[in-house]
Motif scaffolding. Structure first.
Motif, PDB file in Angstrom:
ATOM      1  N   PHE A  43       0.836  -1.214   0.000  1.00 50.30           N
ATOM      2  CA  PHE A  43       0.000   0.000   0.000  1.00 50.30           C
ATOM      3  C   PHE A  43       0.865   1.257   0.000  1.00 50.30           C
ATOM      4  O   PHE A  43       0.608   2.209  -0.752  1.00 50.30           O
ATOM      5  N   ALA A  44       1.908   1.280   0.836  1.00 49.97           N
ATOM      6  CA  ALA A  44       2.758   2.468   0.947  1.00 49.97           C
ATOM      7  C   ALA A  44       3.477   2.761  -0.372  1.00 49.97           C
ATOM      8  O   ALA A  44       3.558   3.917  -0.809  1.00 49.97           O
ATOM      9  N   TYR A  62       3.044  12.402   1.172  1.00 48.19           N
ATOM     10  CA  TYR A  62       4.333  11.724   1.005  1.00 48.19           C
ATOM     11  C   TYR A  62       4.920  11.374   2.375  1.00 48.19           C
ATOM     12  O   TYR A  62       5.452  10.276   2.577  1.00 48.19           O
ATOM     13  N   SER A  63       4.796  12.281   3.323  1.00 46.38           N
ATOM     14  CA  SER A  63       5.294  12.035   4.681  1.00 46.38           C
ATOM     15  C   SER A  63       4.570  10.860   5.325  1.00 46.38           C
ATOM     16  O   SER A  63       5.183  10.008   5.965  1.00 46.38           O
ATOM     17  N   PHE A  64       3.240  10.806   5.129  1.00 43.41           N
ATOM     18  CA  PHE A  64       2.461   9.692   5.676  1.00 43.41           C
ATOM     19  C   PHE A  64       2.937   8.366   5.074  1.00 43.41           C
ATOM     20  O   PHE A  64       3.104   7.369   5.782  1.00 43.41           O
ATOM     21  N   GLY A  65       3.156   8.350   3.752  1.00 45.05           N
ATOM     22  CA  GLY A  65       3.621   7.140   3.088  1.00 45.05           C
ATOM     23  C   GLY A  65       4.966   6.687   3.617  1.00 45.05           C
ATOM     24  O   GLY A  65       5.195   5.495   3.852  1.00 45.05           O
ATOM     25  N   CYS A  66       5.879   7.635   3.829  1.00 42.98           N
ATOM     26  CA  CYS A  66       7.208   7.303   4.357  1.00 42.98           C
ATOM     27  C   CYS A  66       7.121   6.744   5.775  1.00 42.98           C
ATOM     28  O   CYS A  66       7.804   5.770   6.112  1.00 42.98           O
ATOM     29  N   ALA A  69       8.172   3.138   7.345  1.00 41.44           N
ATOM     30  CA  ALA A  69       9.011   2.985   8.542  1.00 41.44           C
ATOM     31  C   ALA A  69       8.413   1.969   9.510  1.00 41.44           C
ATOM     32  O   ALA A  69       9.121   1.101  10.037  1.00 41.44           O
ATOM     33  N   ILE A  70       7.099   2.054   9.748  1.00 41.79           N
ATOM     34  CA  ILE A  70       6.438   1.129  10.674  1.00 41.79           C
ATOM     35  C   ILE A  70       6.544  -0.303  10.164  1.00 41.79           C
ATOM     36  O   ILE A  70       6.928  -1.225  10.900  1.00 41.79           O
ATOM     37  N   ALA A  78       7.482   7.428 -10.142  1.00 45.01           N
ATOM     38  CA  ALA A  78       6.389   6.468  -9.995  1.00 45.01           C
ATOM     39  C   ALA A  78       6.846   5.022 -10.176  1.00 45.01           C
ATOM     40  O   ALA A  78       6.510   4.141  -9.371  1.00 45.01           O
ATOM     41  N   ILE A  79       7.623   4.750 -11.229  1.00 43.69           N
ATOM     42  CA  ILE A  79       8.011   3.366 -11.523  1.00 43.69           C
ATOM     43  C   ILE A  79       8.885   2.810 -10.397  1.00 43.69           C
ATOM     44  O   ILE A  79       8.744   1.650  -9.998  1.00 43.69           O
ATOM     45  N   GLY A  80       9.783   3.642  -9.871  1.00 42.23           N
ATOM     46  CA  GLY A  80      10.657   3.186  -8.798  1.00 42.23           C
ATOM     47  C   GLY A  80       9.883   2.795  -7.555  1.00 42.23           C
ATOM     48  O   GLY A  80      10.119   1.730  -6.969  1.00 42.23           O
ATOM     49  N   PHE A  81       8.921   3.636  -7.139  1.00 46.88           N
ATOM     50  CA  PHE A  81       8.144   3.314  -5.938  1.00 46.88           C
ATOM     51  C   PHE A  81       7.165   2.165  -6.184  1.00 46.88           C
ATOM     52  O   PHE A  81       6.862   1.393  -5.278  1.00 46.88           O
TER      53      PHE A  81
END
Length: 499
Positions: free
Chosen positions: A279-280, A293-297, A301-302, A356-359
């Protein structure tokens, strides 16, 4: 304080110091690039290069720890780190950055020391939490990510790097003075250990899982400072603070992952971890606004923290005798997992103008891993069932619905004298003694067809023609629709003798 607790504290703080040094270049890159002209590709290489030696050295360091002990390996590692730190403070070219970065990898390689040494002091039931606490030493990357930019603003980046010489020297002395001189050691050749484990599929699955979880942690740690400055135009100190927050959160959840691995099935945790990373990665692929973006990062981390702690619960569980080499291989793969993403992200950005492709690669690899974990879980249950059957003292025969033998267990061979190869494809009539008439067998089949069950005494004949009496239980195995798919027979020889 117990002997184990002392070593846990010393080795965990030593890991903090090692990881502080490991990410020096990435944490200070926004300052370094003002004095040394670097392209975006060179920046990615300079920040990722410490990962190489920090990954590859983990295999021999895990082996050497078993051979010489944590005290010796930690002391030597910190003495060696003095060289690249000193040279880095005087670097004035891309080549010097690459050379120093490569040697700084020793700071990341020391991870293998503790995960090999510390389980020797604790029972298996506590390996998850102990390795989780030790792994929390990666908070050292957060300390550098936060403190290095602040110090660089005040003293300059070269003086900041020189301050780390003192940190490394202190921990070299501490390990020499307080490391356990009597640590239990194992002198098994590296070649022997590799031969014992390289064919074990669990090693490579754990390596893949750690490649993604720890790789995500390392990749975001080294990439975020420059990315946040270049992509979102943040101040260098602000980018360092946000990176430190990412590291701190991942570090906090690492011992939690180890503790949960001690309390529940680790496979359940890993399914949640890789589903979360899927999902992230999908969320980050769309290069959203800074809050999203911060939320995704932080979600990465979690999940990465939980995954890192859980995986190192499984390593000593499956490989207690080869912990040194396996810890080295798995942790090396995790380190390499942090080397490629920054470079791949930069390449794709240069080609397409976005990330996009990298993530999405992170998302797809995580999804595949989640599926593999589910498969491993059911494979593990099958393995347990097979072990129960193979170690049972009763003979066990499995037939299809027509009574054709599919498999037998070792106890069947011990009682009857027939090997599996001799009976598979035949019917149980191969054991008939001639002591029962057709009416006896007809009643048996009628009971199986109508009730799905039969039990009683029966006379059978071994391969050597000896007749014996056994207590036999036959059960019909049905699918969800109620249709019989197999019959399972369990029997044991009785003490009665034929007259």
């Amino acid at each position: 304080m117990s002997r184990g607790a002392k070593q846990l504290f010393l080795q965990t703080t030593s890991l903090v110091a090692g990881f502080m040094v490991w990410v020096l270049i990435s944490s200070l890159m926004p300052y370094i690039q003002t004095d040394i002209q670097l392209s975006s590709t060179q920046i990615s290489l300079a920040t990722a290069i410490p990962i190489i030696l920090g990954s590859l050295l983990r295999v021999p360091i895990g082996y050497w720890t078993n051979l010489f002990g944590a005290r010796t390996i930690f002391t030597i590692s910190f003495i060696l780190l003095l060289l690249p730190i000193g040279i880095l403070s005087m670097a004035n070219s891309f080549i010097m950055l690459i050379f120093c970065g490569l040697l700084l990898g020793i700071g990341g390689a020391v991870f293998s020391i503790g995960v090999t040494s510390l389980p020797k002091y604790y029972s298996k039931e506590r390996h998850g939490i102990i390795n989780g606490i030790y792994g929390a030493g990666n908070i050292g990357t957060a300390l550098t990510a936060f403190a290095a930019p602040v110090l660089a603003n005040t003293f300059g980046w070269r003086t900041t790097i020189q301050l780390f010489l003192l940190v490394v020297l202190i921990f070299a002395i501490l390990n020499f003075l307080f490391g356990d001189k009597n640590e239990r050691k194992a002198n098994i050749s590296l070649t022997e250990q590799i031969k014992e484990v390289y064919k074990n599929e669990k090693l490579w699955f754990l390596s893949l899982f750690y490649f993604i979880t720890f790789g995500s942690f390392v990749a975001f740690t080294v990439y975020l400072p420059s990315f946040l400055v270049n992509h979102f135009d943040l101040e260098k100190a602000d980018a360092g603070l946000r990176t430190a927050g990412f590291i701190a959160l991942a570090t906090l959840f690492r011992p939690i992952g180890g503790w949960l691995g001690d309390k529940m099935n680790p496979f359940f945790i890993l399914v949640g971890v890789f589903t979360g990373l899927t999902f992230a990665g999908f969320l980050l692929a769309f290069t959203p606004s800074l809050p999203i973006y911060s939320f995704g990062c932080l979600f990465v981390a979690i999940c990465a923290g939980l995954g890192n702690g859980t995986i190192f619960k499984l390593v000593p569980l499956y490989f207690s005798k080869q912990a040194g080499i396996v810890n080295g291989i798995v942790s090396a793969m995790g380190g390499l997992g942090g080397f490629f993403p920054p470079i791949i992200l930069t390449i794709f950005f240069n080609w397409t103008g976005h990330y996009a492709i990298g993530f999405m690669s992170l998302s797809e690899f995580s999804l595949a891993s989640s599926i593999l974990v589910v498969w491993l879980y059911f494979r593990e249950k099958q393995d347990i069932s097979a072990k129960i059957v193979n170690h049972a003292t009763d003979g066990i025969t499995v037939t299809d619905k027509n009574g054709i033998i599919q498999s037998v267990n070792p106890a069947f061979t011990k009682i009857t004298g027939y090997s599996m190869a001799e009976v598979v494809g035949k019917t149980p009539s191969v054991l008939q003694s001639g002591e029962h008439d057709n009416t006896f067998y007809k009643k048996m089949w009628d009971s199986l067809i109508n009730a799905g069950y039969w039990e009683g005494f029966i006379w059978n004949k071994r391969k050597n023609q000896e007749i014996y009496q056994e207590w036999l239980t036959i059960t019909a195995i049905k699918d969800d629709s109620g249709e019989t798919k197999n019959y399972v027979a369990m029997f044991h020889e009785t003490d009665d003798q034929k007259k």
